[in-house]
Enzyme design. Sequence first.
Site, PDB file in Angstrom:
ATOM      1  N   ASP A  27      -5.369   2.360   0.164  1.00 46.73           N
ATOM      2  CA  ASP A  27      -5.970   1.545   1.215  1.00 46.73           C
ATOM      3  C   ASP A  27      -4.929   1.338   2.310  1.00 46.73           C
ATOM      4  OD1 ASP A  27      -8.146  -0.383   2.205  1.00 46.73           O
ATOM      5  OD2 ASP A  27      -6.402  -1.699   2.119  1.00 46.73           O
ATOM      6  N   GLU A  77      -9.683   6.590   2.664  1.00 49.42           N
ATOM      7  CA  GLU A  77     -10.858   6.307   3.480  1.00 49.42           C
ATOM      8  C   GLU A  77     -10.864   7.175   4.726  1.00 49.42           C
ATOM      9  OE1 GLU A  77     -12.480   1.871   3.173  1.00 49.42           O
ATOM     10  OE2 GLU A  77     -10.368   1.947   3.716  1.00 49.42           O
ATOM     11  N   ASP A  82      -6.589  -6.041  -0.302  1.00 50.65           N
ATOM     12  CA  ASP A  82      -6.168  -4.635  -0.208  1.00 50.65           C
ATOM     13  C   ASP A  82      -6.132  -3.958  -1.570  1.00 50.65           C
ATOM     14  OD1 ASP A  82      -5.865  -5.056   2.525  1.00 50.65           O
ATOM     15  OD2 ASP A  82      -3.773  -5.672   2.306  1.00 50.65           O
TER      16      ASP A  82
END
Length: 402
Positions: free
Chosen positions: A186, A270, A352
Amino acid sequence: MRTAYKCRAYPTPEQVAALNRTFGCVRLVWNKTLGARNLRHRLEGVRTSYRETDAALTQWKRTEELAFLSEVSCVPLQQTLRHQHRAFQNFFCGRARYPRFKSRTGRQSAHYTRSAFRMRDGVLTLAKTAAPLRFVWSFHDVDLSGLDPSMIVISRDPDGRWHVTFAIDVAPPTPSVGGLDGVGVDLGLIEFMVTSDGERVANPRHLARKARNLVRYQRRIARCRQDSANRRKARAKVARAHRKVRNARSDFLHRVTTKLVRSAQLIAIEDLNVAGMLRNRRLAGAISDVGWGEFRRQLEYKCARAGRELVVIDRWYPSTKTCSDCGHVLAELSLSARQWSCPECRARHDRDFNAAKNILAAGRAVARGDSGDACGADVRRQGFSFPRSAMKQETRTARCST
């Protein structure tokens, strides 16, 4: 596969003059060809092919005004036509923006193919130059005497440093073995990276540490007269400051990505909309400084080289708002909430770390070929609304803390 080795070059004064002439001719051919393309498309609505630009270059050399183009090697001039043709192909395919004109104050480069240089026993000689080009080889694990490059790139940075890049065709390396089964990553601005195994990497903020010096150097430029020697010196100081920031950022990203590739068989990240986030004027500088796009680019080629699997999760997957324990999806979660409690299972989550675990679970689901994450929701769907979990859930308010 093709790889490249970039090292410092130290040309003689005669070679500097010859290379500067080559850079000027390359820049002139690019700008003149681009201007002709734009004018023809605006007046006639017709695109210009590479063959037509090559024929135009031949005609330019025959004129008295541009006869000096024949004084330099023809290979860099032809290569810049090929690069412009490829730039327009990328633009029309939506992969790049419209080509722009080149400036003499920016980075200068010239590409030489095999017919325009000679490489024997580690000695490099360029076309239209008598003496070999001196450079420092920094890669001790590669035998310089047996080097057979397919292309040479000579470049000069705005701060005055010279570099030579060797493009080599090599056999694919042996895939790496060992490491963790998988890791979810992340990315953020407060902390550059939080992984699913609990590792946190702080954001070094390279540009912010040099901002004070950059402001002082840029003020010196503003006080100098146009086209003066002092202005050139001040511009070189700004270029050196930017070069230090660029090198520090590149070194940091290489260290982080290499460690990730060596430690895990599967890496899940991501798909961040960096271009969209840069429209936020308050965060554009910090987002540009952190280098998310370069981080993903390095992961892609390093995973392909090491035989690792890189999974990119859809940008609309709610990794932050999903409970990694029970799969409950929150209706809302503010950016200031760094920790929150799940209203379904009462689990306490770090924002996170919870997102990194959800990214890893979704990445494993995609790697297995499933249509969704651990809760059955689609993680690769394209659209504007957030995907909902396959579980029947009710909207509840989470307890958050900053």
